[in-house]
Write an enzyme that holds these catalytic residues in place. Structure first.
Site, PDB file in Angstrom:
ATOM      1  N   SER A 344       1.007  -1.294  -0.231  1.00 19.54           N
ATOM      2  CA  SER A 344      -0.125   0.007  -0.422  1.00 19.54           C
ATOM      3  C   SER A 344       0.589   1.362   0.043  1.00 19.54           C
ATOM      4  O   SER A 344       2.323   0.915   0.501  1.00 19.54           O
ATOM      5  CB  SER A 344      -0.673  -0.086   1.270  1.00 19.54           C
ATOM      6  N   LYS A 345      -0.010   2.450   0.063  1.00 15.76           N
ATOM      7  CA  LYS A 345       1.078   3.719   0.195  1.00 15.76           C
ATOM      8  C   LYS A 345       2.273   3.847   1.237  1.00 15.76           C
ATOM      9  O   LYS A 345       3.092   4.269   1.360  1.00 15.76           O
ATOM     10  CB  LYS A 345       0.151   5.138  -0.166  1.00 15.76           C
ATOM     11  N   ARG A 346       1.727   2.764   2.388  1.00 18.28           N
ATOM     12  CA  ARG A 346       2.726   2.921   3.744  1.00 18.28           C
ATOM     13  C   ARG A 346       3.947   2.268   2.746  1.00 18.28           C
ATOM     14  O   ARG A 346       4.528   2.978   3.645  1.00 18.28           O
ATOM     15  CB  ARG A 346       2.026   2.946   5.410  1.00 18.28           C
ATOM     16  N   GLY A 348       5.622   3.270   0.513  1.00 17.79           N
ATOM     17  CA  GLY A 348       6.402   4.129  -0.376  1.00 17.79           C
ATOM     18  C   GLY A 348       5.515   3.526  -1.610  1.00 17.79           C
ATOM     19  O   GLY A 348       4.650   3.984  -2.346  1.00 17.79           O
TER      20      GLY A 348
END
Length: 860
Positions: A344-346, A348
């Site tokens: 996911s976005k967390r 990167g």
């Protein structure tokens, strides 16, 4: 009352569009360093212009009207028709891109095999009207185009067969196919395979609550399944809202033979109950749309993520009810982050657009994405598109999750960059230089004649970074680092434990820095010729760009040659050579202890000062050559008097002895005693070559990566303080013992330097990293010098002569011919405390003893 609709024709044929492989594969563009760049994208020429993509997303397909048909009902050996069906609710992310790739590869293989009608279909699943946007659709289409995953049929296409007849499978947006879904739903109602449900939201909520209290799986209880037709007609006539539900056959079970997961089955009635096909608003639900579309478009294989596996139950039931053959299914495992949680976005960057911005190549992205769950059965990790089309087999996709490894992606990207010529890379770097504000935003993006603003600077920046860059953005960030100056205002501002401080303490920096200032102020310092700014980056004979950092540009009369002669003169004047000369000069001029060739760095700084190069010096923070020497002179004045003269050799010996005693004092007294007793006993019995015959130095691993052809080897770029100032390339068998090459980068190690260069599985290796290993070599650990050890310093052993002619290491050819290391190796052991020793005496540096986690181990 029938659902009103205008029926659609779907004319399907096995004579579908046939494209040649040359038309199917993306094109890099002409190999010209001065080719004009696209102002809207960092990519090279692709099949679909962005203007086409945008107009595609802004128009609505019109379709002829007739009956819906399902072509696979009577088809024998139909051509492979694959589809990618993104939801335009955001960007194209890694998981979606892999799904698109696997489908694209299977369709491409069909084309290569000459199968008529093979096609990759792009279908936009925008039934979620609250979240779907045309902006997202445009973004997804642009990202697919950037990746080179060109589609044969999609929102703007009107494909034709070999005779020019239109083969229309669209519309290709689900929001434009509502009449078709209404028609199919009416057919199911007429056949008694679906029914109208008049339950209110309150009734459904009450039903769910009651089932949850009873510990049952919430599902519709079928209260309108067998309702009196008269009651249904009355409610319809009165305008009561209703949904259309699918009538799940009693006792039905859906089983699929999934290519990736094997046999998967569900008890349909117990699992889902009678599910909705059309909402009360008339909008069809996702699973109904997908099943109808796959059947109507003749999709033969559905490759998608495992999170869609449960959707197969509903879709299978609908397809069976329509008497439409089910496609073959392949549900690929999720892609996880390093923490084993869904990517996911967390974690990167995960969107293709961000990877594009960060300087990754489309071919490298395709290469890496293919390996997230698939391999060809060999150790091959680098593939071209053509090779992937030939090698890809959906049957080799594994069902275990894949871990997204950014370090490996960067390595693969670097390998693809190495396969490209300077001319091919320059336009991509030019775009990055503008994006990072290294170049101004004035003028055109580039020029075919090589004279456009910033183009010469771009070629220089690309040449300078070509061998080390893992992304095209690296060339831009490297240029920024070169143009800036890292030397602080004063000695007191240096990190106390840094390499710079250790070097300054040896006393050579002040003397050499002062000499450089004097020569510069007298106007005698060789500097790049403003009339020939590119000399340092071009081969003197061919005029072609050079990419190897150890290659010197220019001819016998240009700046690089003059600088080389100047360095020889400076070495003679200062009575120093090797790292004692090159490290101080590098720090003084570039402000860094390591980096690329100094002549090339000076040339790039000189080019930045020329207004015609279009460099945005204010944004970068460029420090000119003149300003560097002003700052250097000021810095030298802050160095304490005690470090302004080179240390005498006796002082260096005292420092080494003091460090030795300090190191021993931190060890248990039993080991201190053992050190000296073992030293005495083993030295007395040893009758072989002196340990000083080996040139063991402190090195630091600047870069490390996986060997392309050997699964047990890492390739490392190690700074060992060579006189040339260039790092060594060394291959080591550490891959089975260290999980990632990133674990090695930045580590200080011991390197045996006087071994002759040789090729290990094709990789030129010059030296050997020393390690400790247990008796059966199942555990191997690096030997670590103290953190404060100076890179390039020679490792010594107390009690042995390392000074003068007697202490010089043997030449490389003699070490091999005389088998010197083989004779010494049996006497290289680690103590019970993990200290590497020769005949009981420890390996020493100026900062103390070396260590390793393994005790009583062999050193090799």
């Amino acid at each position: 009352m029938r659902i009103t609709s205008s029926t659609l024709v779907v004319m399907l044929s096995t004579q579908a569009l046939r494209r040649s492989v040359s038309g199917f594969l993306p094109v890099r563009g002409p190999p010209s360093a001065f080719r004009r760049l696209s102002a809207s994208s960092p990519t090279l020429s692709r099949r679909r212009p962005l203007a086409t993509l945008r107009s595609t997303a802004e128009k609505t397909d019109a379709a002829p009207s007739a009956k819906v048909t399902f072509p696979l009902k009577d088809a024998v050996n139909p051509p492979p028709r694959l589809r990618f069906a993104p939801s335009p609710t955001g960007s194209l992310h890694v998981g979606g891109a892999r799904t698109a790739l696997y489908n694209w590869l299977l369709a491409a293989r069909g084309k290569v095999d000459g199968i008529e009608g093979s096609a990759f279909v792009l279908r936009v699943e925008d039934t979620d009207q609250a979240r779907s946007t045309r902006a997202s659709e445009i973004s997804v289409l642009e990202d697919l185009a950037w990746l080179g995953l060109t589609w044969d049929e999609g929102p703007e296409d009107r494909p034709t067969d070999a005779n020019g007849a239109t083969l229309y499978y669209g519309p290709y947006r689900q929001s434009e196919r509502n009449d078709m879904y209404a028609s199919v739903a009416q057919g199911l109602l007429d056949e008694g395979k679906a029914y109208r449900c008049f339950c209110t939201e309150e009734e459904l909520e009450e039903m769910r609550a009651r089932q949850e209290v009873a510990g049952e799986t919430p599902r519709y209880d079928g209260r309108w399944r067998d309702a009196d037709p008269a009651e249904v007609e009355a409610k319809v006539a009165s305008g009561d809202p209703y949904t259309v539900r699918f009538k799940v056959p009693k006792g039905s079970r859906v089983v699929i033979d999934d290519v990736v997961r094997g046999n998967v089955g569900w008890d349909a009635e117990a699992t889902v109950g009678d599910f909705i096909l059309l909402r009360s608003s008339g909008v069809p639900v996702y699973n109904f749309c997908v099943a109808v579309d796959d059947a109507a478009m003749g999709i033969t294989t559905v490759v998608r993520a495992e999170e869609h596996l449960t959707n197969t139950l509903r879709q299978g039931l609908i397809l069976d009810a329509l008497h439409a053959p089910r496609p073959r299914y392949a549900h690929c495992s999720l892609i996880l982050g390093p923490d084993k949680i869904k990517l996911s976005k967390r974690h990167g960057a995960t969107s293709c657009g961000q990877f594009k911005e960060d300087g990754f190549l489309p071919d490298a992205m395709i290469n890496y994405l293919s390996l997230l769950g698939w391999n060809d059965g060999t150790d091959t990790e680098i593939f071209t598109r053509e090779e992937l089309i030939d090698a890809f087999d959906i049957n080799r996709v594994v069902k275990s999750p894949s871990i997204f490894d950014m370090a490996k992606l960067r390595w693969i990207n670097g390998q693809h960059l190495k396969m490209m010529s300077i001319e091919e890379v320059v336009p991509l770097v030019h775009w990055q230089l503008k994006k990072e504000n290294v170049l101004t935003q004035n003028g055109e993006e580039g020029g075919d004649d090589g004279n456009a603003p910033g183009t010469k600077f771009t070629i220089a920046a690309t040449t300078l970074a070509k061998q080390m860059m893992e992304t095209t953005k690296c060339a831009a960030t490297n240029a920024q680092e070169v143009l800036r100056y890292g030397l602080p205002p004063s000695y007191a501002d240096l990190a106390p434990e840094g390499e710079e401080v250790n070097m300054i303490h040896n006393g050579h920096f002040y003397a050499i820095g002062s000499a450089l200032v004097r020569v510069f102020e007298a106007g005698e310092m060789p500097l790049p010729d403003p009339a020939r700014p590119s000399d340092a980056f071009l081969d003197g004979k061919s005029g072609e760009p050079i990419v190897e950092d150890n290659q010197t540009g220019g001819n016998d009369y240009s700046f690089p040659a003059a600088y080389k002669a100047f360095m020889k003169s400076l070495a003679k004047q200062q009575k120093v050579k090797g790292k004692q000369l090159f490290h101080p000069v590098r720090l003084a001029i570039t402000g860094a202890m390591s980096g690329q060739d100094v002549t090339k760095q000076l040339a790039l700084i000189s080019m930045a000062a020329d207004p015609s190069m279009d460099v945005d010096n204010a944004s970068v923070g460029t420090v000119s050559i003149d300003e560097r020497f002003i700052r250097l002179k000021s810095f030298l004045e802050t160095i304490p008097e005690e470090f302004r003269a080179p240390k005498a050799k006796e002082d260096e010996k005292k420092d080494s002895a003091a460090a030795f005693k300090s190191s021993l004092s931190s060890l248990p007294s039993s080991q201190q005693q053992q050190t000296f007793s073992d030293d005495k006993n083993q030295q007395f019995s040893y009758d072989g070559p002196p340990i000083s015959a080996l040139d063991i130095r402190v090195g630091i691993i600047r870069r490390a990566w996986n060997h392309e052809e050997a699964d047990k080897l890492y390739c490392e770029e190690i700074d060992v303080g060579d006189e040339s100032g260039e790092p060594r390339m060394i291959a080591s068998g550490l891959r089975p013992f260290y999980d990632s090459s990133s674990d090695l980068q930045g580590r200080k190690v011991l390197v045996l330097c006087n071994l002759k260069a040789r090729k290990l599985v094709g990789f030129p290796s010059h030296g050997m990293v020393l390690c400790a290993s247990d008796s059966d070599h199942t555990t191997v650990k690096l030997i670590s010098p103290p953190p404060d050890a100076v890179v390039g310093e020679r490792v010594t052993v107390p009690g042995y002569q390392f000074e003068g002619e007697e202490g010089k290491p043997e030449k490389e050819n003699r070490v091999g011919k005389k088998k010197i290391f083989e004779k010494i190796a049996p006497y290289l052991k680690t103590s019970e405390y993990g200290v590497p020793m020769f005949c009981g005496a420890p390996f020493m540096t100026s900062a103390g003893v070396c260590t390793t986690p393994l005790s009583d181990a062999q050193v090799s």
